[in-house]
Design a protein around this motif. Structure first.
Motif, PDB file in Angstrom:
ATOM      1  N   LEU A  90       0.659  -1.178  -0.016  1.00 39.59           N
ATOM      2  CA  LEU A  90       0.010   0.096  -0.031  1.00 39.59           C
ATOM      3  C   LEU A  90       0.879   1.150  -0.054  1.00 39.59           C
ATOM      4  CD1 LEU A  90      -2.697  -1.253   2.618  1.00 39.59           C
ATOM      5  CD2 LEU A  90      -2.848  -1.431   0.208  1.00 39.59           C
ATOM      6  N   ARG A  91       0.632   2.269  -0.689  1.00 34.03           N
ATOM      7  CA  ARG A  91       1.061   3.488  -0.706  1.00 34.03           C
ATOM      8  C   ARG A  91       0.448   4.723  -0.123  1.00 34.03           C
ATOM      9  NH1 ARG A  91       6.045   1.634  -2.120  1.00 34.03           N
ATOM     10  NH2 ARG A  91       5.908  -0.050  -3.616  1.00 34.03           N
ATOM     11  N   HIS A  92       1.219   5.861   0.590  1.00 33.81           N
ATOM     12  CA  HIS A  92       0.560   6.873   1.249  1.00 33.81           C
ATOM     13  C   HIS A  92      -0.287   7.409   0.344  1.00 33.81           C
ATOM     14  CE1 HIS A  92       2.143   6.455   5.206  1.00 33.81           C
ATOM     15  NE2 HIS A  92       3.516   6.057   4.928  1.00 33.81           N
ATOM     16  N   ASN A  93       0.421   7.809  -1.014  1.00 35.21           N
ATOM     17  CA  ASN A  93      -0.461   8.822  -1.847  1.00 35.21           C
ATOM     18  C   ASN A  93      -1.890   8.393  -2.107  1.00 35.21           C
ATOM     19  OD1 ASN A  93       0.827   6.721  -3.469  1.00 35.21           O
ATOM     20  ND2 ASN A  93       0.326   7.972  -5.223  1.00 35.21           N
ATOM     21  N   GLN A  94      -2.073   6.789  -2.065  1.00 36.45           N
ATOM     22  CA  GLN A  94      -3.206   6.131  -2.350  1.00 36.45           C
ATOM     23  C   GLN A  94      -4.234   6.179  -1.024  1.00 36.45           C
ATOM     24  OE1 GLN A  94      -1.893   2.486  -3.621  1.00 36.45           O
ATOM     25  NE2 GLN A  94      -1.367   3.180  -5.821  1.00 36.45           N
ATOM     26  N   LEU A  95      -3.800   6.513   0.043  1.00 33.82           N
ATOM     27  CA  LEU A  95      -4.168   6.056   1.304  1.00 33.82           C
ATOM     28  C   LEU A  95      -4.561   7.172   2.149  1.00 33.82           C
ATOM     29  CD1 LEU A  95      -3.214   2.585   2.337  1.00 33.82           C
ATOM     30  CD2 LEU A  95      -5.341   3.058   0.986  1.00 33.82           C
ATOM     31  N   VAL A 146      -7.999   9.147   2.403  1.00 36.04           N
ATOM     32  CA  VAL A 146      -9.250   8.113   2.658  1.00 36.04           C
ATOM     33  C   VAL A 146      -9.258   7.540   4.149  1.00 36.04           C
ATOM     34  CG1 VAL A 146      -9.981   7.546   0.551  1.00 36.04           C
ATOM     35  CG2 VAL A 146      -8.259   6.097   1.398  1.00 36.04           C
ATOM     36  N   VAL A 147      -7.801   7.351   4.687  1.00 36.92           N
ATOM     37  CA  VAL A 147      -7.698   6.967   6.006  1.00 36.92           C
ATOM     38  C   VAL A 147      -6.952   7.868   6.775  1.00 36.92           C
ATOM     39  CG1 VAL A 147      -6.222   5.259   7.173  1.00 36.92           C
ATOM     40  CG2 VAL A 147      -6.926   4.669   4.963  1.00 36.92           C
ATOM     41  N   ASN A 148      -8.000   8.386   7.675  1.00 38.89           N
ATOM     42  CA  ASN A 148      -7.665   9.609   8.621  1.00 38.89           C
ATOM     43  C   ASN A 148      -8.444   9.188   9.779  1.00 38.89           C
ATOM     44  OD1 ASN A 148     -10.573  10.888   8.269  1.00 38.89           O
ATOM     45  ND2 ASN A 148      -9.618  11.406   6.066  1.00 38.89           N
ATOM     46  N   GLU A 149      -8.272   9.977  10.933  1.00 43.20           N
ATOM     47  CA  GLU A 149      -8.989   9.860  12.292  1.00 43.20           C
ATOM     48  C   GLU A 149     -10.454   9.930  12.118  1.00 43.20           C
ATOM     49  OE1 GLU A 149      -7.473  12.150  15.521  1.00 43.20           O
ATOM     50  OE2 GLU A 149      -5.581  12.287  14.707  1.00 43.20           O
ATOM     51  N   GLU A 150     -11.105  10.633  11.100  1.00 42.69           N
ATOM     52  CA  GLU A 150     -12.507  10.709  10.998  1.00 42.69           C
ATOM     53  C   GLU A 150     -12.871   9.450  10.343  1.00 42.69           C
ATOM     54  OE1 GLU A 150     -10.219  12.926  10.037  1.00 42.69           O
ATOM     55  OE2 GLU A 150     -10.754  14.506  11.798  1.00 42.69           O
ATOM     56  N   THR A 151     -12.497   8.966   9.357  1.00 39.65           N
ATOM     57  CA  THR A 151     -12.908   7.775   8.812  1.00 39.65           C
ATOM     58  C   THR A 151     -12.748   6.517   9.464  1.00 39.65           C
ATOM     59  OG1 THR A 151     -10.786   7.470   7.456  1.00 39.65           O
ATOM     60  CG2 THR A 151     -12.746   8.779   6.203  1.00 39.65           C
TER      61      THR A 151
END
Length: 685
Positions: free
Chosen positions: A357-362, A365-370
């Motif tokens: 998995l790559r940071h630029n892809q995630l 969408v992957v943050n504290e809220e989600t």
């Protein structure tokens, strides 16, 4: 009466005013009076006048044939009057004798001085050698003058083309090439690097900085000799997991991956899987010697010099869709007890890698809220939910430990900058530290390095540890300095009892060494001290620590210089003239959009974190300097909140970032994204 005499190695004339014992009182042509000892007098004469004699003597000296004079002189020591009679065919007149003396004195190659007015002809062999040397110097002077002329016209002489780096970084100052370069620089009022850039000896400032680093640290070049790719001969069990890694888009040396397995009793088993080159590379083999010579991968924006050859990296990197040898640390967690660690287990095994998995892809969408709401769809969503819960508990535990050491909690409001370079176009991307993906990787890496450090200690096997706090020295800063030691010791900044670098064995030699030691503990238990490659108080281990410290510091300085270079390139690329900056301390500021630090002499006293606007006057990509002037100081009350990360950075917050999470782009995030401490200065990335 007039005198022709020698004084302090020079020949002079004057008129005698008086004599007292062994000295004359003499008046020079200039009117100056001086005392002349009798022993220094070479000629006494009546006519011509002193000034006229000296002029006539110089004319005689200019006409004397030194080769003929040398032949006339013979092999024995002689006085000038004797030789004058032979040469002139009569007793020399005063001006002839004086001219002969001037000629003899000016030709030390032909005649050796043996006393006042006495000489001896040089032996034939010595004379020939000396004359050949003089002729050689004349020819060299002509060649040197030609080089200088070419350099003045911004042309690099052919003879210099193969020695540009030597001339710039480690010159032999006796060579005509160096003398010509120095002379041309003096005439043109420039420096050697700038002149080499002007002549094309060095193509660009970037090449200049890189060439200097390679010349000093990789004198034989940065390439690798051909070596066979090692195979893992041990029979390894196959792990029943689907592991995934989290890295920057540019990462090729994938050291770490994770897996999550729900257990029937409601507990969860989390796997931390580290690439295991230590299962194939052995101490003192050809590959180990290469890695030990380099000590670490060298990072710079847009490029890197790897510690291991690509084929070795490819054999052990945790690449998607492969089953890789790995050293796995499994932690069984109890979700009902605040994700407490029930047990741990370490084993070498084959691990299936399901995803890279790559940071630029995630990141979006992957943050504290989600993570809190469960919204969004992305790979390994359920696994991330588990890892996020555990990472927060790990962080809380470390903060309590930090407070127990007497330190303040970490601040995670700093901003990292990632550099991406393509076709000499640089992008600088801000990225706030402490985002969930970063925190997951950071906390799990700290957990692994701490757990394995304890395992080494419990088994009586030495390792390479990072320690902070409790040291000796003057003042708080000295005591909080991070040291590398070979025994378990607290890392107070991280809030752990021990911390052994173990999670980047493809990129750091210390981690490869620790991996060998950990494998010995995992496979041999209580007998590990007998079979581990490095024994307690092993001189080799101390040597590795010392060499690593030196190499890592040099690599860190180089990376900092290259990041500064690319910051200046960004300014030119964006035509940035008026920019926002934040005060770090006194006259030290940092730009808001890029991590460029500027010293602004005469800066008025303002609070740290205050935002200002600067006018950039000029910058230099060769010496990496920049000049600016203050335009205005912002009056917004929101400055402190908006720029809190700069205050913390000045204090050293979040600074020992050793992360495996992001391969640099900005290797500030390269390392484990892990050692985050408010007191340790930023480590080389």
């Amino acid at each position: 009466m007039n005198l022709f005499f020698e004084e302090s190695g020079d020949f002079k004339v004057g008129t005698v005013l008086s004599q007292a014992g062994e000295a004359y009182q003499v008046e020079m042509a200039s009117g100056k009076r001086t005392k002349v000892k009798v022993k220094d007098v070479l000629l006494q004469y009546e006519k011509p006048a002193p000034g006229e004699l000296l002029e006539q003597a110089r004319n005689v000296a200019a006409e004397i044939d030194l080769d003929f004079l040398w032949e006339v002189a013979g092999e024995e020591e002689f006085g000038f009057a004797e030789l004058g009679a032979e040469y002139f065919g009569h007793a020399p007149l005063p001006f002839e004798a004086a001219g002969l003396i001037l000629s003899l004195h000016s030709a030390p190659v032909y005649f050796y001085k043996k006393g006042r007015g006495h000489y001896k002809a040089a032996p034939e062999a010595s004379l020939k050698a000396a004359l050949a040397g003089i002729e050689k110097k004349k020819q060299q002077a002509l060649v040197q003058a030609g080089y200088v002329d070419e350099l003045r016209q911004n042309r690099l002489p052919a003879a210099m083309q193969a020695m540009v780096l030597q001339l710039l970084f480690k010159p032999d100052k006796n060579t005509i090439e160096y003398k010509a370069l120095e002379a041309a620089c003096n005439e043109l009022h420039t420096s050697a690097p700038r002149l080499m850039l002007a002549t094309g000896g060095v193509a660009t400032p970037k090449e200049l900085h890189l060439s200097k680093f390679l010349f000093e640290n990789f004198p034989k070049g940065a390439g690798f000799p051909n070596v066979p790719v090692p195979s893992v001969t041990a029979r390894l069990p196959l792990a029943d997991v689907a592991a995934f890694s989290i890295d920057d888009v540019t990462t090729t040396e994938i050291d770490d991956a994770f897996s999550v397995q729900p257990l029937p009793d409601g507990n969860v088993k989390v796997g931390i899987h580290i690439a295991a080159p230590g299962l194939g590379i052995r101490p003192d083999d050809a590959i180990d010697k290469m890695a030990r010579q380099r000590m670490s991968t060298v990072y710079m924006p847009g490029d890197k010099i790897t510690m291991l050859p690509d084929e070795i990296v490819n054999a052990f990197t945790l690449a998607e869709g492969t089953t890789c040898p790995a050293l796995s640390l499994y932690a069984t967690l109890d979700p009902k007890a605040d994700w407490a660690v029930v047990s741990t287990e370490t084993r070498a095994e084959l691990v299936p890698i399901a995803s890279n998995l790559r940071h630029n892809q995630l990141d979006d969408v992957v943050n504290e809220e989600t993570l809190a709401s469960g919204e969004g769809e992305y790979p390994h969503k359920a696994d991330f939910a588990v890892l996020w819960q555990w990472a927060q508990q790990l962080e809380q535990g470390r903060m309590k430990k930090r407070e127990g050491f007497g330190l303040k909690p970490e601040q995670n409001n700093r901003v990292d900058f990632n550099f991406y370079v393509e076709n000499d176009i640089v992008s600088v991307v801000r990225r706030k530290r402490g985002a969930p993906l970063d925190k997951i990787v950071a906390e799990l890496m700290i957990f692994a390095n701490s757990t394995w450090g304890k395992m080494l200690h419990d088994h009586g096997v030495p390792g390479i540890y990072r320690s902070q706090g409790g040291g000796t020295g003057n003042g708080w800063a000295a005591k909080m300095q991070v040291r590398m030691v070979t025994h378990a010791a607290p890392h107070q900044g991280l809030g752990v009892d021990q911390y052994a670098w173990s999670t980047s064995p493809l990129r750091r030699y210390t981690d490869l060494v620790n991996q060998w030691q950990i494998i010995a503990c995992a496979e041999h238990g209580v007998t590990a001290p007998l079979v581990a490659p490095f024994k307690p108080r092993d001189a080799n281990l101390f040597a590795i620590v010392s060499a690593f410290d030196a190499a890592y510091a040099a690599y860190g300085d180089f990376q900092s210089n290259m990041e500064r270079y690319w910051c200046l390139r960004w300014l030119a690329q964006e035509d940035a003239r008026q920019v926002d900056a934040v005060v770090l301390k006194d006259e030290i500021l940092r730009l808001v959009d890029i991590p460029l630090v500027i010293k602004l002499p005469g800066m008025p006293a303002v609070a740290r974190g205050a935002q200002v606007k600067l006018d950039l006057l000029r910058w230099d990509e060769v010496d990496l300097s920049i000049e600016a002037r203050l335009l205005e100081i912002a009056a917004s009350d929101d400055d402190a909140a908006a720029t809190g990360e700069y205050e913390e950075e000045e204090e050293g917050a979040a600074a020992e970032v050793e992360g495996d999470a992001v391969e640099p782009a900005n290797p500030a995030a390269e390392v484990d994204m892990a050692e985050v401490t408010a007191e340790e200065p930023a480590a080389p990335k």
